[in-house]
Structure formats: structure tokens, C-alpha cells
Design a protein around this motif. Structure first.
Motif, PDB file in Angstrom:
ATOM      1  N   THR A 102     -32.794  20.104  -1.045  1.00  0.00           N
ATOM      2  CA  THR A 102     -32.233  20.191  -2.394  1.00  0.00           C
ATOM      3  C   THR A 102     -30.931  19.404  -2.429  1.00  0.00           C
ATOM      4  OG1 THR A 102     -30.951  22.183  -1.908  1.00  0.00           O
ATOM      5  CG2 THR A 102     -33.179  22.501  -2.762  1.00  0.00           C
ATOM      6  N   TRP A 103     -30.581  18.960  -3.596  1.00  0.00           N
ATOM      7  CA  TRP A 103     -29.292  18.307  -3.766  1.00  0.00           C
ATOM      8  C   TRP A 103     -28.727  18.662  -5.128  1.00  0.00           C
ATOM      9  CZ3 TRP A 103     -33.864  15.610  -3.624  1.00  0.00           C
ATOM     10  CH2 TRP A 103     -34.235  14.943  -4.780  1.00  0.00           C
ATOM     11  N   ASP A 104     -27.435  18.556  -5.175  1.00  0.00           N
ATOM     12  CA  ASP A 104     -26.721  18.844  -6.401  1.00  0.00           C
ATOM     13  C   ASP A 104     -25.584  17.839  -6.492  1.00  0.00           C
ATOM     14  OD1 ASP A 104     -26.084  20.049  -8.745  1.00  0.00           O
ATOM     15  OD2 ASP A 104     -25.377  21.927  -7.861  1.00  0.00           O
ATOM     16  N   TYR A 105     -25.059  17.667  -7.671  1.00  0.00           N
ATOM     17  CA  TYR A 105     -23.965  16.729  -7.866  1.00  0.00           C
ATOM     18  C   TYR A 105     -22.684  17.480  -8.148  1.00  0.00           C
ATOM     19  CZ  TYR A 105     -27.605  13.243  -8.056  1.00  0.00           C
ATOM     20  OH  TYR A 105     -28.660  12.440  -7.737  1.00  0.00           O
TER      21      TYR A 105
ATOM     22  N   TYR B  26      -6.559   8.631  -6.730  1.00  0.00           N
ATOM     23  CA  TYR B  26      -7.916   8.109  -6.831  1.00  0.00           C
ATOM     24  C   TYR B  26      -8.589   8.639  -8.098  1.00  0.00           C
ATOM     25  CZ  TYR B  26      -7.456   6.686  -1.973  1.00  0.00           C
ATOM     26  OH  TYR B  26      -7.028   6.097  -0.810  1.00  0.00           O
ATOM     27  N   PRO B  27      -9.565   7.864  -8.619  1.00  0.00           N
ATOM     28  CA  PRO B  27     -10.274   8.348  -9.807  1.00  0.00           C
ATOM     29  C   PRO B  27     -11.283   9.445  -9.433  1.00  0.00           C
ATOM     30  CG  PRO B  27     -11.155   6.240  -9.126  1.00  0.00           C
ATOM     31  CD  PRO B  27      -9.976   6.521  -8.234  1.00  0.00           C
ATOM     32  N   MET B  28     -11.836  10.073 -10.421  1.00  0.00           N
ATOM     33  CA  MET B  28     -12.871  11.087 -10.201  1.00  0.00           C
ATOM     34  C   MET B  28     -14.104  10.411  -9.607  1.00  0.00           C
ATOM     35  SD  MET B  28     -11.544  13.887 -11.304  1.00  0.00           S
ATOM     36  CE  MET B  28     -12.631  15.105 -11.925  1.00  0.00           C
ATOM     37  N   GLU B  29     -14.772  11.106  -8.669  1.00  0.00           N
ATOM     38  CA  GLU B  29     -15.957  10.559  -8.010  1.00  0.00           C
ATOM     39  C   GLU B  29     -17.114  11.537  -8.142  1.00  0.00           C
ATOM     40  OE1 GLU B  29     -14.550  10.157  -4.026  1.00  0.00           O
ATOM     41  OE2 GLU B  29     -13.797   8.139  -4.367  1.00  0.00           O
TER      42      GLU B  29
END
Length: 150
Positions: free
Chosen positions: A57-60, A69-72
Motif C-alpha cells: 500500500t502507499w499513501d501520499y 524549502y518548498p512543500m514536497e
């Protein structure tokens, strides 16, 4: 096995940590019988040999490492055991004492081939024996000294 697949397995393949207790004991026996330099390769072989499933499974997740740094966007990957799979369906691996070695197996195959060739040779000799009583009147009069080279 292609290198890209080994890289994929390292990132997304199963791990022995998710195994239930019964499978964990089978895996420990398997590791003892199939030593490998790279432990993920042992786990891959174990899954392949015993058809063991797992769930990927994966999630973001949106993260900001620091204020500079900017949002990633990060992908968080998890593997887990498939609870619907019955661990008793996995066959207990045989111990090395009970299983023949590769050399013993090859030797048995060669013995079977040799026996088959011996049987075929016997049949050919029987067929050739039928032609031993030749009716050629000149057969006994061949001068063998004519063919010798001194």
C-alpha cells in the motif's frame, strides 16, 4: 532476474517482519537451507518458492523539510501480511537431511540415461546378430595382409 526487478523488490517487495509466527519459523528454516549474500533475495526466493502473497500500500503526504524549502509530495510505502491468506497453506520446507542434493539428483538422472542406452545397445546387438550368418561366398577369402601398411 533483471536488475531493475531486484531494485523494485528492495523498495516495494515484502519483508520477513510481516510474516505470522508459523511462516516466520518456516522462513528461518528456509534461510538456513538457502544461504544468500543479500537477505532481500532470500525473502524473494521464499515468496517465489512458496507462493506467499503480501499487500503493498502507499499513501501520499505533503511535507516541508525546513522553512527554506518548498512543500514536497512524498509517497509513503507500506507492506503488510494478507490476513485472508491461511499460513497453513505454506508447505513446511524440507530439511537438507531429507532432500537429495543436486549432485545426487544429477547422478540419478545420469544412471537412468545410462540404463536406457544400455537397453538400446542390447536391442541393437540382437538385431545385428541376425546378420552374423552371412551367405557371402567371398567373405572368408579376403586377404587382410593386402590392407596392412608397413
Amino acid at each position: 532476474m533483471p536488475v531493475w526487478f531486484l531494485d523494485w523488490w528492495r523498495l516495494f517487495g515484502s519483508t520477513s517482519v510481516i510474516f505470522p509466527t508459523l511462516i516466520q519459523t518456516f522462513y528461518q528454516t528456509y534461510k538456513g537451507e538457502h544461504p544468500a549474500e543479500w537477505s532481500p533475495l532470500q525473502c524473494l526466493s521464499f515468496h517465489q518458492d512458496h507462493c506467499i502473497p503480501w499487500i503493498l500500500t502507499w499513501d501520499y503526504e505533503i511535507k516541508q523539510e525546513s522553512v527554506d524549502y518548498p512543500m514536497e509530495l512524498h509517497r509513503i510505502v507500506r507492506v503488510k501480511w494478507w490476513d485472508a491468506f491461511d499460513p497453513k497453506k505454506v508447505h513446511k520446507p524440507t530439511t537438507l537431511a531429507n532432500s537429495p542434493t543436486t549432485e545426487q539428483t544429477e547422478y540419478a538422472k545420469l544412471q537412468a540415461k545410462a540404463a536406457a542406452l544400455e537397453k538400446e545397445l542390447t536391442q541393437l546387438k540382437r538385431r545385428a546378430a541376425a546378420f552374423d550368418d552371412s551367405q557371402d561366398p567371398y567373405e572368408d577369402n579376403v586377404d587382410l595382409e593386402f590392407f596392412s601398411y608397413e
